[in-house]
Design an enzyme around this catalytic site. Structure first.
Site, short mmCIF file in Angstrom:
data_model
loop_
_atom_site.label_atom_id
_atom_site.label_comp_id
_atom_site.label_asym_id
_atom_site.label_seq_id
_atom_site.Cartn_x
_atom_site.Cartn_y
_atom_site.Cartn_z
N ASP A 1 0.95 -1.08 0.15
CA ASP A 1 0.08 0.02 -0.06
C ASP A 1 0.78 1.13 -0.04
O ASP A 1 1.85 1.52 0.86
CB ASP A 1 -0.82 -0.02 1.37
CG ASP A 1 -1.82 -1.28 1.07
OD1 ASP A 1 -2.32 -1.58 0.01
OD2 ASP A 1 -2.40 -1.50 2.23
N LYS B 1 -0.59 10.11 0.54
CA LYS B 1 -0.43 11.42 0.98
C LYS B 1 0.55 11.67 2.03
O LYS B 1 0.72 10.61 2.81
CB LYS B 1 -1.84 11.48 1.69
CG LYS B 1 -2.86 11.83 0.67
CD LYS B 1 -4.09 12.17 1.54
CE LYS B 1 -5.33 12.09 0.40
NZ LYS B 1 -6.61 12.22 1.18
C1 LIG Z 1 -2.11 -3.28 -2.78
S1 LIG Z 1 -2.21 -4.62 -2.19
C2 LIG Z 1 -1.00 -6.01 -3.06
C3 LIG Z 1 -1.57 -7.26 -3.13
C4 LIG Z 1 -0.74 -8.47 -3.37
N1 LIG Z 1 0.74 -8.25 -3.16
C5 LIG Z 1 -0.83 -8.07 -5.17
O1 LIG Z 1 0.27 -7.59 -5.51
O2 LIG Z 1 -1.60 -8.10 -5.87
C6 LIG Z 1 -1.26 -4.57 -0.49
C7 LIG Z 1 -1.74 -5.86 0.51
O3 LIG Z 1 -0.98 -5.77 1.35
C8 LIG Z 1 -1.53 -6.07 2.79
N2 LIG Z 1 -1.18 -5.27 3.85
C9 LIG Z 1 -0.90 -3.92 4.00
N3 LIG Z 1 -0.16 -3.76 4.99
C10 LIG Z 1 0.22 -4.80 5.58
C11 LIG Z 1 1.14 -5.13 6.69
N4 LIG Z 1 1.34 -4.36 7.75
N5 LIG Z 1 1.30 -6.37 7.15
C12 LIG Z 1 0.41 -7.57 6.30
N6 LIG Z 1 -0.17 -7.10 5.36
C13 LIG Z 1 -0.36 -5.62 4.88
C14 LIG Z 1 -3.15 -5.33 2.34
O4 LIG Z 1 -4.09 -5.83 2.98
C15 LIG Z 1 -3.21 -5.58 1.01
O5 LIG Z 1 -3.79 -6.98 0.66
#
Ligand SMILES: C[S@@+](CC[C@H](N)C(=O)[O-])C[C@H]1O[C@@H](n2cnc3c(N)ncnc32)[C@H](O)[C@@H]1O
Length: 306
Positions: free
Chosen positions: A95, A99
């Site tokens: 993610d 911002k």
């Molecule tokens: C933009 S998505 C990308 C998902 C996958 N890697 C892809 O490329 O399709 C980011 C993923 O990271 C997870 N995520 C975000 N912060 C995290 C954290 N601190 N620990 C574990 N998962 C996290 C979110 O729930 C989300 O599923």
């Protein structure tokens, strides 16, 4: 591990241990599990929906080498991963928190890199792939500032561009960025797993008053903050209250229901049966506060366990 063969001890190679953070729908995880069946893969994902989807995929595809942790990456790294054990960490399309005021939420910050260095084996690496140029640059700056990683920025391997998000951004014609952070040194600061305690509870004598109001209470302690947000009356015949608590500790945030309910032995005060709370220092502090508060309401402690 050593096995004895005649007079000679020789090391058996450990299967590579791999971590994927934020696996989303798990298609990349499934792909590497198929490509490298000898790898022991731990997938960490904070979204319950994604965990459910990925588990369904692993079941359908007969993939048994992936272990899944539903929760936060820092917590998993600290508590589930042995020191110097990881060969590789994949972070695909984290993610980006674009911002400026939200950048503190970004995963790849120098503190994370320093801690990661304690869990990576010698020469272990983190591979980042993203469509977000600003995050890519940010992660490089943070990785360098951590002073424990060497950095390279080759083009992304094709098979990293097959995740759900990669396909989505490819369809929009976006560019992709890649970085390899290789462990060069180790942060000497100890980062042991969070200490865990027996479930704290107490028995009190006296009758539970009827609460007309409950004032939100913030308790700060050495390892974090516990907030008792509100009290709710239970509708069970014996009565009692639930106390909704929000507890923030290093690498862990929990919402916990504390309870005060009449039992055969007196008023029981402890952790309610809801969710899967971990009995940490913060939970202990919250129970201790609640018991003290009830003492202030005229009840007496007959037994305490914390
Ligand atoms: C933009 S998505 C990308 C998902 C996958 N890697 C892809 O490329 O399709 C980011 C993923 O990271 C997870 N995520 C975000 N912060 C995290 C954290 N601190 N620990 C574990 N998962 C996290 C979110 O729930 C989300 O599923």
């Amino acid at each position: 591990m050593l096995i004895r063969a005649g007079a000679t001890d020789f090391p058996l190679p450990m299967p590579p241990r791999i971590l994927e953070v934020g696996f989303g729908d798990g298609r990349f995880t499934a792909q590497i599990a198929r490509m490298y069946p000898e790898w022991q893969i731990l997938g960490v994902e904070i979204s319950a929906g994604s965990v459910a989807r990925a588990l369904g995929r692993f079941r359908r595809e007969g993939i048994g080498s992936v272990r899944v942790y539903h929760g936060e990456a820092g917590f998993a790294l600290r508590n589930l991963v042995a020191p110097r054990s990881l060969r590789r960490v994949y972070v695909n399309f984290p993610d980006p928190w674009p911002k400026a005021k939200h950048q503190a939420n970004r995963l790849l910050q120098r503190a994370f890199f320093r801690r990661l260095s304690t869990r990576l084996a010698e020469g272990g690496e983190l591979l980042l792939t993203t469509d977000h140029e600003d995050y890519w640059k940010f992660a490089q700056a943070e990785g360098r500032a951590s002073e424990v990683f060497h950095l390279e920025t080759p083009p992304p391997p094709d098979f990293h561009l097959t995740t759900k998000y990669a396909l989505k951004w490819k369809a929009q014609g976006r560019r992709f960025y890649h970085a390899v952070f290789r462990k060069a040194a180790e942060d000497p600061t100890p980062w042991p797993p969070l200490p865990r305690y027996p479930m704290p509870h107490a028995l009190l004598a006296g009758s539970l008053p009827t609460l007309e109001t409950f004032e939100k209470t913030v308790i700060r302690f050495a390892g974090g903050t516990a907030v008792l947000l509100e009290a709710t009356r239970t509708l069970t015949p014996e009565g009692g209250y639930y106390f909704h608590s929000h507890i923030e500790e290093e690498d862990l945030v929990q919402d916990v229901l504390l309870e005060a309910r009449p039992s055969a032995h007196g008023l029981y005060v402890g952790i309610g049966r809801f969710g899967a709370p971990l009995s940490t220092a913060g939970v202990r502090v919250a129970v201790e506060w609640l018991v003290g508060w009830l003492e202030g309401q005229g009840l007496q402690v007959v037994q305490r366990s914390y």
